[in-house]
Design a protein around this motif. Structure first.
Motif, PDB file in Angstrom:
ATOM      1  N   UNK A  32      98.045  33.504  19.821  1.00  0.00           N
ATOM      2  CA  UNK A  32      98.177  32.249  20.554  1.00  0.00           C
ATOM      3  C   UNK A  32      96.872  31.810  21.198  1.00  0.00           C
ATOM      4  N   UNK A  33      96.900  30.608  21.817  1.00  0.00           N
ATOM      5  CA  UNK A  33      95.667  30.051  22.382  1.00  0.00           C
ATOM      6  C   UNK A  33      95.234  30.771  23.656  1.00  0.00           C
ATOM      7  N   UNK A  34      93.919  30.897  23.834  1.00  0.00           N
ATOM      8  CA  UNK A  34      93.353  31.538  25.025  1.00  0.00           C
ATOM      9  C   UNK A  34      92.215  30.656  25.526  1.00  0.00           C
ATOM     10  N   UNK A  35      92.199  30.388  26.835  1.00  0.00           N
ATOM     11  CA  UNK A  35      91.081  29.646  27.435  1.00  0.00           C
ATOM     12  C   UNK A  35      90.425  30.558  28.461  1.00  0.00           C
ATOM     13  N   UNK A  36      89.114  30.741  28.314  1.00  0.00           N
ATOM     14  CA  UNK A  36      88.388  31.609  29.246  1.00  0.00           C
ATOM     15  C   UNK A  36      87.570  30.729  30.183  1.00  0.00           C
ATOM     16  N   UNK A  37      87.862  30.825  31.483  1.00  0.00           N
ATOM     17  CA  UNK A  37      87.105  30.078  32.485  1.00  0.00           C
ATOM     18  C   UNK A  37      86.233  31.056  33.246  1.00  0.00           C
ATOM     19  N   UNK A  38      84.928  30.850  33.201  1.00  0.00           N
ATOM     20  CA  UNK A  38      84.038  31.774  33.898  1.00  0.00           C
ATOM     21  C   UNK A  38      82.705  31.083  34.146  1.00  0.00           C
ATOM     22  N   UNK A  39      81.998  31.530  35.159  1.00  0.00           N
ATOM     23  CA  UNK A  39      80.729  30.903  35.529  1.00  0.00           C
ATOM     24  C   UNK A  39      79.605  31.240  34.563  1.00  0.00           C
ATOM     25  N   UNK A  40      78.471  30.582  34.772  1.00  0.00           N
ATOM     26  CA  UNK A  40      77.297  30.815  33.923  1.00  0.00           C
ATOM     27  C   UNK A  40      76.840  32.265  34.054  1.00  0.00           C
ATOM     28  N   UNK A  41      76.470  32.851  32.910  1.00  0.00           N
ATOM     29  CA  UNK A  41      75.928  34.211  32.924  1.00  0.00           C
ATOM     30  C   UNK A  41      76.958  35.310  33.127  1.00  0.00           C
ATOM     31  N   UNK A  42      78.245  34.946  33.014  1.00  0.00           N
ATOM     32  CA  UNK A  42      79.279  35.961  33.270  1.00  0.00           C
ATOM     33  C   UNK A  42      79.791  36.605  31.975  1.00  0.00           C
ATOM     34  N   UNK A  43      79.187  36.228  30.837  1.00  0.00           N
ATOM     35  CA  UNK A  43      79.517  36.933  29.596  1.00  0.00           C
ATOM     36  C   UNK A  43      80.534  36.269  28.690  1.00  0.00           C
ATOM     37  N   UNK A  44      80.663  34.928  28.756  1.00  0.00           N
ATOM     38  CA  UNK A  44      81.644  34.241  27.894  1.00  0.00           C
ATOM     39  C   UNK A  44      81.287  34.383  26.415  1.00  0.00           C
ATOM     40  N   UNK A  45      79.989  34.186  26.104  1.00  0.00           N
ATOM     41  CA  UNK A  45      79.557  34.272  24.696  1.00  0.00           C
ATOM     42  C   UNK A  45      79.760  35.698  24.190  1.00  0.00           C
ATOM     43  N   UNK A  46      79.444  36.645  25.049  1.00  0.00           N
ATOM     44  CA  UNK A  46      79.626  38.050  24.701  1.00  0.00           C
ATOM     45  C   UNK A  46      81.094  38.341  24.362  1.00  0.00           C
ATOM     46  N   UNK A  47      81.988  37.784  25.179  1.00  0.00           N
ATOM     47  CA  UNK A  47      83.426  37.979  24.951  1.00  0.00           C
ATOM     48  C   UNK A  47      83.841  37.381  23.606  1.00  0.00           C
ATOM     49  N   UNK A  48      83.322  36.177  23.305  1.00  0.00           N
ATOM     50  CA  UNK A  48      83.657  35.540  22.020  1.00  0.00           C
ATOM     51  C   UNK A  48      83.211  36.428  20.858  1.00  0.00           C
ATOM     52  N   UNK A  49      81.998  36.981  20.955  1.00  0.00           N
ATOM     53  CA  UNK A  49      81.477  37.830  19.873  1.00  0.00           C
ATOM     54  C   UNK A  49      82.300  39.110  19.725  1.00  0.00           C
ATOM     55  N   UNK A  50      82.639  39.729  20.840  1.00  0.00           N
ATOM     56  CA  UNK A  50      83.451  40.948  20.793  1.00  0.00           C
ATOM     57  C   UNK A  50      84.866  40.631  20.294  1.00  0.00           C
ATOM     58  N   UNK A  51      85.373  39.490  20.691  1.00  0.00           N
ATOM     59  CA  UNK A  51      86.716  39.073  20.240  1.00  0.00           C
ATOM     60  C   UNK A  51      86.727  38.870  18.724  1.00  0.00           C
ATOM     61  N   UNK A  52      85.664  38.230  18.221  1.00  0.00           N
ATOM     62  CA  UNK A  52      85.547  38.002  16.780  1.00  0.00           C
ATOM     63  C   UNK A  52      85.516  39.346  16.037  1.00  0.00           C
ATOM     64  N   UNK A  53      84.712  40.278  16.555  1.00  0.00           N
ATOM     65  CA  UNK A  53      84.623  41.613  15.934  1.00  0.00           C
ATOM     66  C   UNK A  53      85.968  42.342  16.025  1.00  0.00           C
ATOM     67  N   UNK A  54      86.645  42.189  17.153  1.00  0.00           N
ATOM     68  CA  UNK A  54      87.964  42.815  17.364  1.00  0.00           C
ATOM     69  C   UNK A  54      88.975  42.286  16.345  1.00  0.00           C
ATOM     70  N   UNK A  55      88.955  40.958  16.138  1.00  0.00           N
ATOM     71  CA  UNK A  55      89.867  40.334  15.159  1.00  0.00           C
ATOM     72  C   UNK A  55      89.641  40.927  13.764  1.00  0.00           C
ATOM     73  N   UNK A  56      88.361  41.042  13.372  1.00  0.00           N
ATOM     74  CA  UNK A  56      88.036  41.565  12.042  1.00  0.00           C
ATOM     75  C   UNK A  56      88.487  43.017  11.925  1.00  0.00           C
ATOM     76  N   UNK A  57      88.217  43.787  12.986  1.00  0.00           N
ATOM     77  CA  UNK A  57      88.595  45.201  12.956  1.00  0.00           C
ATOM     78  C   UNK A  57      90.116  45.378  12.877  1.00  0.00           C
ATOM     79  N   UNK A  58      90.842  44.388  13.401  1.00  0.00           N
ATOM     80  CA  UNK A  58      92.310  44.480  13.380  1.00  0.00           C
ATOM     81  C   UNK A  58      92.917  43.646  12.254  1.00  0.00           C
ATOM     82  N   UNK A  59      92.140  43.501  11.175  1.00  0.00           N
ATOM     83  CA  UNK A  59      92.744  42.970   9.942  1.00  0.00           C
ATOM     84  C   UNK A  59      92.529  41.509   9.643  1.00  0.00           C
ATOM     85  N   UNK A  60      91.861  40.761  10.533  1.00  0.00           N
ATOM     86  CA  UNK A  60      91.635  39.336  10.227  1.00  0.00           C
ATOM     87  C   UNK A  60      90.587  39.214   9.123  1.00  0.00           C
TER      88      UNK A  60
END
Length: 239
Positions: free
Chosen positions: A24-52
């Motif tokens: 389902x949809x997820x919206x991440x609200x966080x300030x500058x420099x708090x790691x949003x891009x990092x989370x997106x990259x890890x999430x993408x890798x997590x999706x692939x590792x879990x069969x996407x």
């Protein structure tokens, strides 16, 4: 423990939650420099590792610099060659779709892409051809107006219906914008605004939309709050 997973090890608890929330949809609200891009990259890798399917994930951001950083992080995390992934700017993703399918809009796939300097130069020559004063109708200002109109998916005719500009000037700008679009089409060229606008038109064709919706099972947007109307519409049609 699941938190020992290498993709989660360097993240805090809230970031881990965002990475693992794949349904389902997820919206991440966080300030500058708090790691949003990092989370997106890890999430993408997590999706692939879990069969996407890596080809079924679209990850978009705004600048070439941000896209390069995302690609490099995703490559480090997954070991996949990033050329094969759809990790890119909005404009690159739109251009890739158009290279495949723009013929459905009656345009040729061999189109060239005009950068902002090309656009301003073209407007300058139109202003001159129309006998207008470039000190009054400054090409830079007109280019900016056209760019904003395209961000709102406004054709010249729809723009003039909505603008609050005084009538005489609005009609001059409308004439320049119309001539500019006509010349782009004649030259088989798209400017940056057209890349998004034409991709939106493309995805409004039900068969094309269905194909891309089936393809992209996951759509990730970095700096989502910065999307303009055209970019939002593009994402909405895919999701």
């Amino acid at each position: 423990a699941p938190d020992e997973h290498p993709l989660l090890a360097s993240l805090n608890e809230t970031q881990r939650e965002a990475v693992r929330a794949v349904k389902g949809p997820v919206l991440i609200l966080a300030g500058a420099g708090s790691g949003k891009t990092r989370v997106i990259c890890h999430r993408l890798a997590w999706l692939i590792e879990h069969g996407a399917d890596p080809q079924g994930i679209l990850a978009v951001t705004f600048t070439n610099k941000a896209a390069a950083e995302m690609k490099s992080r995703v490559k480090d995390l997954t070991g996949l060659a990033t050329q094969s992934l759809w990790v890119m700017t909005f404009h690159s993703a739109a251009a890739r779709m158009l290279r495949q399918d723009i013929s459905r809009l009656g345009r040729s796939r061999g189109f060239t892409i005009c950068d902002s300097a090309d656009s301003t130069a073209l407007i300058k020559s139109i202003v001159k051809d129309m006998g207008l004063d470039p000190k009054l109708e400054k090409p830079d200002d007109i280019a900016d107006l056209i760019s904003r109109a395209k961000d709102d998916l406004l054709t010249p005719d729809r723009w003039i219906e909505q603008t609050r500009m005084n009538r005489a000037r609005a009609e001059r700008v409308h004439a320049i914008y119309s001539a500019y679009q006509k010349r782009l089409v004649q030259a088989n060229a798209l400017d940056f605004g057209d890349l998004i606008g034409e991709a939106v038109r493309l995805l409004e064709i039900p068969a094309v939309q269905e194909r891309y919706r089936e393809r992209f099972q996951h759509v990730l947007v970095d700096e989502y709050q910065d999307t303009n109307h055209a970019q939002y519409r593009l994402i909405r049609l895919l999701a």
